[in-house]
Write a protein that holds these residues in place. Sequence first.
Motif, short mmCIF file in Angstrom:
data_model
loop_
_atom_site.label_atom_id
_atom_site.label_comp_id
_atom_site.label_asym_id
_atom_site.label_seq_id
_atom_site.Cartn_x
_atom_site.Cartn_y
_atom_site.Cartn_z
N GLN A 16 0.84 -1.19 0.00
CA GLN A 16 0.00 0.00 0.00
C GLN A 16 0.89 1.25 0.00
O GLN A 16 1.84 1.35 0.77
CB GLN A 16 -0.90 0.03 1.23
CG GLN A 16 -1.99 -1.00 1.20
CD GLN A 16 -2.83 -0.94 2.47
OE1 GLN A 16 -2.36 -0.56 3.54
NE2 GLN A 16 -4.08 -1.32 2.34
N LYS A 17 0.54 2.19 -0.88
CA LYS A 17 1.36 3.39 -1.04
C LYS A 17 1.53 4.16 0.27
O LYS A 17 2.62 4.63 0.58
CB LYS A 17 0.74 4.30 -2.09
CG LYS A 17 1.61 5.49 -2.46
CD LYS A 17 0.95 6.38 -3.48
CE LYS A 17 1.33 5.91 -4.85
NZ LYS A 17 0.85 6.82 -5.90
N ASP A 18 0.46 4.28 1.07
CA ASP A 18 0.57 5.02 2.32
C ASP A 18 1.51 4.33 3.30
O ASP A 18 2.18 4.98 4.11
CB ASP A 18 -0.80 5.26 2.96
CG ASP A 18 -1.53 3.97 3.31
OD1 ASP A 18 -1.42 2.98 2.59
OD2 ASP A 18 -2.25 3.98 4.34
N LYS A 19 1.62 3.01 3.22
CA LYS A 19 2.53 2.28 4.10
C LYS A 19 3.98 2.56 3.72
O LYS A 19 4.85 2.66 4.57
CB LYS A 19 2.28 0.77 4.03
CG LYS A 19 0.88 0.37 4.42
CD LYS A 19 0.61 0.63 5.87
CE LYS A 19 -0.77 0.13 6.23
NZ LYS A 19 -1.22 0.55 7.53
N ILE A 20 4.23 2.72 2.42
CA ILE A 20 5.59 3.03 1.97
C ILE A 20 5.98 4.44 2.42
O ILE A 20 7.10 4.66 2.87
CB ILE A 20 5.70 2.89 0.44
CG1 ILE A 20 5.60 1.42 0.08
CG2 ILE A 20 7.00 3.50 -0.07
CD1 ILE A 20 5.85 1.07 -1.33
N MET A 21 5.04 5.36 2.32
CA MET A 21 5.32 6.73 2.76
C MET A 21 5.63 6.75 4.27
O MET A 21 6.58 7.40 4.70
CB MET A 21 4.13 7.65 2.45
CG MET A 21 3.89 7.86 0.97
SD MET A 21 5.30 8.59 0.12
CE MET A 21 5.31 10.19 0.85
N ALA A 22 4.85 6.02 5.05
CA ALA A 22 5.08 5.97 6.49
C ALA A 22 6.44 5.35 6.79
O ALA A 22 7.18 5.82 7.66
CB ALA A 22 3.97 5.18 7.19
N SER A 23 6.78 4.30 6.07
CA SER A 23 8.06 3.64 6.28
C SER A 23 9.22 4.58 5.95
O SER A 23 10.23 4.60 6.65
CB SER A 23 8.17 2.37 5.42
OG SER A 23 9.41 1.76 5.61
N ALA A 24 9.05 5.37 4.90
CA ALA A 24 10.10 6.32 4.52
C ALA A 24 10.30 7.37 5.61
O ALA A 24 11.42 7.82 5.84
CB ALA A 24 9.75 6.98 3.19
#
Length: 76
Positions: A16-24
């Motif tokens: 999920q794109k939002d999960k990648i942003m949070a991880s970054a």
Amino acid sequence: MSHGDGDHERFAHYVQKDKIMASALDGTPVVALCGKVWVPGRDPKKYPVCPMCKEIYESMSGGGDEGKGGKGGDKK
């Protein structure tokens, strides 16, 4: 779910794109559709898409290339 055979390391995975942003932002691990857990850090465009992630994604969305914004094919 790591298979221990290194295959997950050779592919770009759907996340999920939002999960990648949070991880970054905070370094938390993400979970791909296939179950791989890792902290993204590499360019997903350099790797082929994980066949398990692709199969799961296509079964969820009815196939096609629309909505690939959630693709987050990053590897450790």
